[in-house]
Structures are given as structure tokens and as C-alpha cells.
Design a protein around this motif. Structure first.
Motif, short mmCIF file in Angstrom:
data_model
loop_
_atom_site.label_atom_id
_atom_site.label_comp_id
_atom_site.label_asym_id
_atom_site.label_seq_id
_atom_site.Cartn_x
_atom_site.Cartn_y
_atom_site.Cartn_z
N ARG A 195 -28.60 -1.34 35.78
CA ARG A 195 -28.73 -2.58 36.54
C ARG A 195 -28.24 -2.40 37.97
NH1 ARG A 195 -28.84 -7.21 33.13
NH2 ARG A 195 -28.84 -8.53 34.97
N THR B 160 -24.99 -7.42 45.97
CA THR B 160 -24.56 -6.33 45.09
C THR B 160 -24.53 -5.03 45.87
OG1 THR B 160 -25.48 -7.43 43.15
CG2 THR B 160 -25.06 -5.08 42.96
N HIS B 161 -25.55 -4.78 46.69
CA HIS B 161 -25.58 -3.56 47.51
C HIS B 161 -24.36 -3.51 48.44
CE1 HIS B 161 -29.48 -1.70 46.64
NE2 HIS B 161 -29.86 -2.93 46.33
N GLU C 60 -30.82 -0.25 39.90
CA GLU C 60 -32.13 -0.88 40.09
C GLU C 60 -32.09 -2.21 40.84
OE1 GLU C 60 -33.61 -1.16 36.10
OE2 GLU C 60 -33.65 1.02 35.86
N THR C 61 -30.91 -2.74 41.10
CA THR C 61 -30.83 -4.06 41.72
C THR C 61 -31.40 -4.09 43.13
OG1 THR C 61 -29.39 -5.94 42.21
CG2 THR C 61 -28.49 -3.75 42.67
N ASP C 62 -31.98 -5.22 43.46
CA ASP C 62 -32.47 -5.46 44.82
C ASP C 62 -31.60 -6.48 45.54
OD1 ASP C 62 -34.66 -3.74 44.60
OD2 ASP C 62 -35.89 -5.30 43.67
N ASN C 63 -30.55 -6.94 44.89
CA ASN C 63 -29.70 -7.98 45.46
C ASN C 63 -28.85 -7.43 46.60
OD1 ASN C 63 -27.39 -9.80 45.83
ND2 ASN C 63 -28.32 -10.91 44.13
N PRO C 64 -28.99 -7.97 47.81
CA PRO C 64 -28.23 -7.45 48.95
C PRO C 64 -26.72 -7.62 48.80
CG PRO C 64 -29.63 -9.32 49.62
CD PRO C 64 -29.91 -9.04 48.18
N GLU D 155 -25.39 -10.39 38.93
CA GLU D 155 -26.41 -9.68 38.16
C GLU D 155 -26.59 -10.24 36.75
OE1 GLU D 155 -28.41 -7.36 39.40
OE2 GLU D 155 -27.42 -7.43 41.35
#
Length: 161
Positions: free
Chosen positions: A47, A56-57, A50-54, A33
């Protein structure tokens, strides 16, 4: 949880043991991130939300999948994840909170208790973290402590050593 561990992991390199993946998650999320080690906690939280990073999810999902129900395991010994969710929603054994798929709801009885006593637990934790991470010869910069309010805690209370 990640935002709360951010400074201990990044400034003090504290490991919480092999089974605890929080140190690795913080380090990976920092890189993925692009969050600085001195970022304010509200920025870290926003952050992560709001993240869209798979990736991070995926890292965050591990904690969502494991931590909330296992914390309640003393209320429900020998129960599996699904049973703990069900029992907590029913209020069986008056757990600290009700677990739902998308939220945790603190029970009213516990809310007042936590409000009155959380500061004691938090101060004790910060104080012992300081004792654990400092050595008499070590020079620790004040900067990380200002983020968690430790210097305010130390100046308000005396702790026996």
C-alpha cells in the motif's frame, strides 16, 4: 521502516521520543490509507509503495530524507548529507551500504555478517520490547505477537532477566 514499526505503535502505543516522528507517521498513514492495525506487513508495504496520496508521500519522504544517511554518520563524522552520499558510494571507510537516490545497496562484506547476526539483534529487540511494554498484571493479547513471530522467539531462546 513504517511497516516494521506498525505493530509497536498501534498495539503498544510506544513512543520513540519527541524527535522521532515514526509514531505520528504511522498513525496518520493508518488513517489516510485506511490500513487496519492488524494488516499483514506485506499489505502495508504494498500500500505504501503503490499509494498516490501526496500526504502519504510527504510523510514517507521525511524518513527517506533523514534516516539512510544519518545511520552512516559514525563512518563519516562531521559530514553533511551530500558528503555522506558521496563517501558511501566511493566505499570510503567501508560503510554498511552505498546510498543512491533511489536505492540502498548493502556492501558484500556486510551482507554475510548481517545474515549471520541479524537474528540476534532482532530477537534481543523483541524481547526487550516485551519487557518494556508488559507489566506483571497486564494481559497482552497474543495476536500482535504472531505478526512479528515473538512467540517463536520466546519459545526457542531463554533470556536472562
Amino acid at each position: 521502516m513504517i511497516a516494521n514499526a506498525w505493530y509497536t505503535v498501534n498495539y503498544f502505543n510506544v513512543s520513540f521520543g519527541q524527535q522521532d516522528l515514526i509514531q505520528d507517521a504511522v498513525r496518520q498513514i493508518k488513517e489516510i490509507e485506511g490500513i487496519t492495525i492488524d494488516a499483514p506487513k506485506p499489505l502495508i508495504k504494498s500500500r505504501l509503495v503503490e499509494t498516490d496520496n501526496p500526504l502519504t508521500h510527504k510523510l514517507l519522504f521525511h524518513f527517506d530524507k533523514q534516516v539512510p544517511h544519518w545511520f552512516l554518520s559514525p563512518w563519516y563524522p562531521k559530514s553533511d548529507r551530500n558528503a555522506i552520499y558521496q563517501y558511501s558510494q566511493e566505499g570510503l571507510n567501508k560503510p554498511m551500504y552505498h546510498l543512491h537516490k533511489d536505492r540502498i545497496v548493502i556492501q558484500e562484506e556486510w551482507f554475510e555478517y548481517l545474515g549471520q547476526h541479524l537474528r540476534i539483534v532482532k530477537d534481543y529487540t523483541y524481547w526487550n520490547l516485551t519487557l518494556h511494554t508488559t507489566v506483571p498484571e497486564a494481559s497482552i493479547h497474543e495476536e500482535p505477537f504472531h505478526h512479528i513471530g515473538l512467540f517463536n522467539v520466546i519459545s526457542k531462546y531463554e533470556y536472562p532477566i
